[in-house]
Design an enzyme around this catalytic site. Sequence first.
Site, PDB file in Angstrom:
ATOM      1  CG  ASP A   1      -2.250   0.715   0.958  1.00 23.59           C
ATOM      2  OD1 ASP A   1      -2.250   1.665   0.147  1.00 23.59           O
ATOM      3  OD2 ASP A   1      -3.268   0.348   1.567  1.00 23.59           O
TER       4      ASP A   1
ATOM      5  CD  GLU B   1      -6.873   5.161   2.923  1.00 25.51           C
ATOM      6  OE1 GLU B   1      -5.894   4.922   3.650  1.00 25.51           O
ATOM      7  OE2 GLU B   1      -6.751   5.304   1.690  1.00 25.51           O
TER       8      GLU B   1
END
Length: 630
Positions: free
Chosen positions: A310, A516
Amino acid sequence: MARFSIPMMGFLLLCIILLAPTEAAYLKYKDPKQPLNVRIRDLMKRMTLEEKIGQMVQIERSVATPDAMNKYFIGSVLSGGGSVPAPKASAEAWVNLVNGIQKGSLSTRLGIPMIYGIDAVHGNNNVYNATIFPHNVGLGATRDPKLVKKIGEATALEVRATGIPYVFAPCIAVCRDPRWGRCYESYSEDHKIVQAMTELIPGLQGDMPPSAQKGAPFVSTAKGKVAACAKHYVGDGGTSKGINENNTVIDLNGLLSIHMPAYLDSILKGVATVMVSYSSWNGKKMHANQELVTGFLKSKLRFRGFVISDWEGIDRITSPPKANYSYSVQAGVIAGIDMIMVPYNFTEFIDDLTYQVKNNIIPMSRIDDAVKRILRVKFVMGLFEEPLADLSLVNELGKKEHRELAREAVRKSLVLLKNGKSADKPPLPLPKKAGKILVAGSHADNLGNQCGGWTITWQGLGGNDLTVGTTILNAVKSAVDPTTQVVYNENPDANFVKSNKFDYAVVVVGEPPYAETFGDSLNLTISEPGPSTIANVCGAVKCVVVVISGRPVVIQPYLAKVDALVAAWLPGTEGQGVTDVLFGDYGFTGKLAHTWFKTVDQLPMNVGDQHYDPLFPFGFGLTTKPTKSY
């Protein structure tokens, strides 16, 4: 005779010289007729360590100059959330951007094309005028894998319209706690629904032929397909208290039975890449978990595509991030990550990894494994044959058929939670013909709120200037009879409502956009002035409340006041899908794919738990019949 032989010798020499470059120019790896493994082997044996390490690096568009691509042999480029060529850039501008970077890669000694990736998590969501589909939380409520596959097909076309061949989707997290800021990226708390929705992958990549090898990446070379990415491996939806990037505390059996099944489905469908999660499993960072990345994903599940980190994922192996960078590089690469997303500080990563390989800290075999996997995906996709995008698909972006598909997805995703205070007089479907109706609420005329996070920018944007679409207010105006007066007041007081003698009201409230960690919430409340709008309107007139949210939110305190309650999730750009069902052109069919709690004190609470006492259980959803048939 002697005079004749000298020119003849010269002629022969000239022939040899002319023929030699042609012979040398035949490169097996550039020949699509050669078997895949032959091409990989041929290219691998020609590559230097620097060229191999370059393939393992993914950098951000803003630093991906043609010179950087050429000098460092960079294997991949991405657009971070909101990273665009220009505000409201056209499809043509995107194609030109990607091709400009690609030309830098093609100018290298071996001409290995780079692969450009983007977060297309609900349509090509970074791009102006793209069709924005409902987020996964809504698609899970449709229970319709065929619809999701069609969304994958449409998304692939809209991504390819911008010259991009790779998407970081689907998210196959199993959200076990709605306090998690990424819960809207999860189809369901139930792994079976998440497994079914991996149909997005053949939609994006094309159907894997029966003859294809299990575990091998498959991306159709037919025009308009993209490489997909199953994420975030593994357990990201099970973190303690739903805190993003936190620790998932669960035994191996629980991890394998809840969070792993959709990865097996994805691999069987030929998913090209898998992205590792920021989260930890029982205290061990997934980015450093060799047992699960190499031991399980690559060896046990026989995944043969490439594993990608990521964003700055290896930095976060340590706490605080980047506290010991060389250790992080070693831990991440040894764990089995093949492509490292190092958006900006890529030279530091390259220097560190090069040093560790040259000093036998990281074995060359690990580098070769990573590069073979990356090249396999690039060859399978046909990137070597067609590295540059053309403009033939630019009209696919935001086209009418895709918007109609998104509208269908909105209709099927809506969940009717309440319809009348008694079964005798359900308020829904609403009559289109009325004297005067009120539309109210912070989300009624706000396309950005309707789309949520990961829309044009990473965190999303409020307002109506972000992209092209239809707000719920405008959809109401289009849906009702021309004689019906529609009054819009975002947050009316009770006197206004009482004095206007409305036939009924539609109140649209919910959460602001987020993504997020910024979406992590311990209270899960509807944002103000939503609650006061519900109180002012529903206390004075018959009302339907439509909740726009990325997850179940606190609704119990308002339930008695409202006549009808609809969970619309984050529907995207096509607000008409909401009014299609409110006004009875279609019936309500959506079913909850996430448990709707009474209070946050109950969380985490999932279907099958011993003490399961929800406000609305998993699978709940009232139905209505359409008022006219088509």
